[in-house]
Design a protein around this motif. Structure first.
Motif, PDB file in Angstrom:
ATOM      1  N   VAL A 245     -32.966   5.570 -26.115  1.00 22.52           N
ATOM      2  CA  VAL A 245     -33.271   4.414 -25.274  1.00 22.52           C
ATOM      3  C   VAL A 245     -32.386   3.276 -25.767  1.00 22.52           C
ATOM      4  CG1 VAL A 245     -35.004   2.707 -24.619  1.00 22.52           C
ATOM      5  CG2 VAL A 245     -35.618   5.127 -24.704  1.00 22.52           C
ATOM      6  N   THR A 246     -31.476   2.845 -24.914  1.00 22.71           N
ATOM      7  CA  THR A 246     -30.470   1.873 -25.319  1.00 22.71           C
ATOM      8  C   THR A 246     -30.340   0.773 -24.270  1.00 22.71           C
ATOM      9  OG1 THR A 246     -28.639   3.034 -24.243  1.00 22.71           O
ATOM     10  CG2 THR A 246     -29.186   3.705 -26.489  1.00 22.71           C
ATOM     11  N   PHE A 291     -38.368  10.103 -27.529  1.00 22.68           N
ATOM     12  CA  PHE A 291     -38.493   8.701 -27.925  1.00 22.68           C
ATOM     13  C   PHE A 291     -39.818   8.495 -28.629  1.00 22.68           C
ATOM     14  CE2 PHE A 291     -39.248   4.122 -27.445  1.00 22.68           C
ATOM     15  CZ  PHE A 291     -38.067   3.659 -28.021  1.00 22.68           C
ATOM     16  N   VAL A 292     -39.812   7.557 -29.571  1.00 16.54           N
ATOM     17  CA  VAL A 292     -41.000   7.211 -30.344  1.00 16.54           C
ATOM     18  C   VAL A 292     -41.197   5.703 -30.273  1.00 16.54           C
ATOM     19  CG1 VAL A 292     -41.974   7.076 -32.668  1.00 16.54           C
ATOM     20  CG2 VAL A 292     -40.816   9.172 -31.909  1.00 16.54           C
ATOM     21  N   GLU A 314     -41.130  12.920 -24.401  1.00 15.16           N
ATOM     22  CA  GLU A 314     -39.924  13.683 -24.038  1.00 15.16           C
ATOM     23  C   GLU A 314     -38.863  12.770 -23.432  1.00 15.16           C
ATOM     24  OE1 GLU A 314     -39.223  16.880 -24.885  1.00 15.16           O
ATOM     25  OE2 GLU A 314     -41.038  16.517 -26.051  1.00 15.16           O
ATOM     26  N   THR A 315     -39.278  11.848 -22.558  1.00 18.53           N
ATOM     27  CA  THR A 315     -38.387  10.801 -22.042  1.00 18.53           C
ATOM     28  C   THR A 315     -39.220   9.564 -21.758  1.00 18.53           C
ATOM     29  OG1 THR A 315     -38.621  11.402 -19.701  1.00 18.53           O
ATOM     30  CG2 THR A 315     -36.814  12.442 -20.928  1.00 18.53           C
ATOM     31  N   VAL A 316     -38.575   8.416 -21.785  1.00 21.18           N
ATOM     32  CA  VAL A 316     -39.151   7.167 -21.287  1.00 21.18           C
ATOM     33  C   VAL A 316     -38.029   6.366 -20.630  1.00 21.18           C
ATOM     34  CG1 VAL A 316     -40.990   7.034 -23.023  1.00 21.18           C
ATOM     35  CG2 VAL A 316     -38.791   5.945 -23.471  1.00 21.18           C
ATOM     36  N   PHE A 317     -38.398   5.522 -19.680  1.00 17.18           N
ATOM     37  CA  PHE A 317     -37.449   4.618 -19.034  1.00 17.18           C
ATOM     38  C   PHE A 317     -36.271   5.361 -18.404  1.00 17.18           C
ATOM     39  CE2 PHE A 317     -38.874   1.892 -22.798  1.00 17.18           C
ATOM     40  CZ  PHE A 317     -39.981   1.426 -22.108  1.00 17.18           C
ATOM     41  N   GLY A 323     -40.188   3.039 -16.102  1.00 15.84           N
ATOM     42  CA  GLY A 323     -41.521   3.224 -16.642  1.00 15.84           C
ATOM     43  C   GLY A 323     -41.591   4.356 -17.644  1.00 15.84           C
ATOM     44  N   LEU A 324     -42.816   4.621 -18.111  1.00 18.94           N
ATOM     45  CA  LEU A 324     -43.045   5.748 -19.005  1.00 18.94           C
ATOM     46  C   LEU A 324     -43.088   7.013 -18.163  1.00 18.94           C
ATOM     47  CD1 LEU A 324     -45.803   4.252 -21.326  1.00 18.94           C
ATOM     48  CD2 LEU A 324     -43.318   4.135 -21.555  1.00 18.94           C
TER      49      LEU A 324
END
Length: 495
Positions: A245-246, A291-292, A314-317, A323-324
């Motif tokens: 996530v960047t 992601f954590v 497993e993924t976000v954004f 969103g989550l």
């Protein structure tokens, strides 16, 4: 040296997850904001309530303050995703001698919030154009600080919340800080991994001494401007979670106020930084993309590996709206410095968040992790999850505390029953929203009788939004005398 894109970004932004001035001139995405309605609807006023009603018996010796905060915009936006970005509000509840003395809530006196409220902003130095602080309330150097990642300096608070000032740890903090600093109970040091939306190529390991001043601020090279919400440490290492996530210029220019997105080609890795090492000494260990947001704890095992318990997604954004995407689950990561690999094992696949432990064991081997259930689809916008979980990592058992229909718990914090008490020998305290009556309870659970009804509840006749994070602050001495630090505001702190 900044490239042209970075230069343009720096000119437009004065903080990583800050409110972006340029965005106010752009059309925001045509979607309702779910975080200003329903259970998330912000409070509209500051309250001071005294002699609160108690059901059951508050345990002897549970004397102190529970403080929690979250985003509570003074002027709620109706569109755009800004759950992470609203004006900060801190809530406090004081308990002494089996009585609930008072509750009060106060906005953090940022320039934006103060202007909207028509009053002076909090004193103290600012860092950049955005001074919103809304994520956590922590004790550092015997004082209370409201903190946030990526942007503003911390805000020092008096115990009554009436006095506030921006305080970069007595002038020793040179850059951004973190919403999740962690205190080492063996040394008294507070560790944080700090990132800054204006600096894409490095993050920093910041250590604050027990006296409350920064004694270490070491840069670590990264790429793409990663969002690093939390961290952990062991006796040997500070742990850097460099995950995909960047910063996203596209999201920024599209009008989204939260400018971070899932970046599939960003290498997912965990950094083991020797606690006294330089950035060049970090050992990077590859992990499967995920992601954590929050880590429970970490420690060194007997074989030289690092054990890290986290809530992993497993993924976000990754979606257009940012969103989550999937629910988080409790995982144990075994990090092997010799192979530079991370083995992921699912401890519990149920949707959950906000992991906490007995923090006397931070950086050491722990047995219990306490988490909060979230809706099975991972949608934190809904108010459908009514359970707390207690994970026994020795037996593998998961114990469940069910609050009942319409009752939604937030993050709960472990408080030892007494000095020298064993792990899990104490209380779990936190807030529970009753969506049917639009009220809130401060609940006290016996951690050893986790599934039993609360031993005590304090009723508040209004709803406190779920918010983010909080902590328990024990009374300063047996007489209940408040130590108000440099702010000197002890008004009725112990009365």
């Amino acid at each position: 040296m900044l490239n042209p894109v970075q230069s343009a970004f720096r000119a437009a932004v004065e903080g990583g997850v800050a409110l972006v001035a340029a965005c106010s001139r752009l059309r925001l995405p045509n979607t309702p904001n779910p975080f200003v309605v329903g259970v998330h609807e912000p409070m509209r006023e500051e309250l001071t309530l005294r002699d609160l009603p108690v059901t059951g018996s508050i345990p002897p010796g549970l004397d102190g303050f529970y403080l929690k905060m979250g985003a509570n915009p003074v002027r709620p936006a109706t569109r755009g995703h800004d759950w992470f970005l609203g004006d900060g509000m801190v809530h406090g509840l004081a308990v002494k001698g089996g009585k609930a003395l008072w509750y009060r809530n106060r906005w953090i006196g940022s320039r934006t919030a103060a202007a909207a409220l028509g009053r002076p902003a909090a004193s103290g130095p600012r860092r950049g154009g955005n001074d919103t602080v809304n994520t956590n309330v922590v004790e550092i150097g015997g004082r209370i600080f409201a903190v946030v990642e990526a942007g503003s300096f911390p805000v020092e608070l008096s115990e009554t919340l009436e006095a506030q000032r921006y305080n970069p740890f007595d002038g020793t903090l040179a850059g951004s800080f973190s919403g999740h600093p962690h205190r080492d109970p063996l040394t008294g040091e507070t560790h944080a991994i700090a990132y800054d939306g204006r600096v894409w190529d490095s993050v920093r390991h910041v250590v604050v001494a027990p006296t409350g001043q920064v004694v270490r601020d070491v840069p670590v090279a990264v790429e793409h401007g990663p969002c690093i919400h939390d961290c952990a440490f062991t006796a040997r290492f500070a742990i850097v979670l460099d995950l995909p996530v960047t910063f996203s210029l596209q999201a920024l220019l599209s009008g989204y106020r939260f400018p971070f997105r899932w970046k599939p080609d960003h290498r997912a890795r965990v950094g083991l930084l020797p606690r006294q090492g330089d950035g060049a000494d970090i050992l990077w260990c590859d992990v499967e993309p995920c992601f954590v947001f929050h880590a429970a704890n970490a420690y060194d095992d007997a074989d030289g590996r690092v054990i890290l318990d986290v809530i992993a997604y497993e993924t976000v954004f990754a979606s257009a709206g940012g969103g989550l995407d999937t629910p988080g689950r409790l995982e144990r990561w075994t990090i092997d410095p010799s192979t530079k690999r991370v083995e992921r094992r699912v401890i519990d696949p149920a949707a959950q968040e906000f992991p906490r432990i007995d923090e006397r064991l931070c950086g050491q081997r722990h047995r219990y992790v306490y988490t909060v259930s979230v809706p099975a689809d991972g949608n934190t916008q809904l108010a459908g999850a009514t359970q707390l979980y207690k994970h026994d990592l020795k037996t593998g058992a998961r114990h469940v505390h069910e609050f009942g229909a319409s009752r939604v718990p937030g993050e709960f914090v472990f408080v030892p029953a007494r000095a020298g008490a064993g792990e899990d020998e104490g209380w779990l305290v936190g807030l529970v929203i009753d969506t049917a009556s639009d009220t809130t309870d401060f609940a006290v659970l016996d951690a050893r009788s986790f599934e039993a009804p609360p031993v005590a509840t304090v009723r508040l006749g209004h709803r406190i939004p779920p918010g983010f994070h909080g902590n328990w602050f024990p009374a300063r001495d047996p007489a209940g005398k408040a130590d108000c630090g440099a702010l000197g505001d002890c008004t009725d702190a112990g009365s």
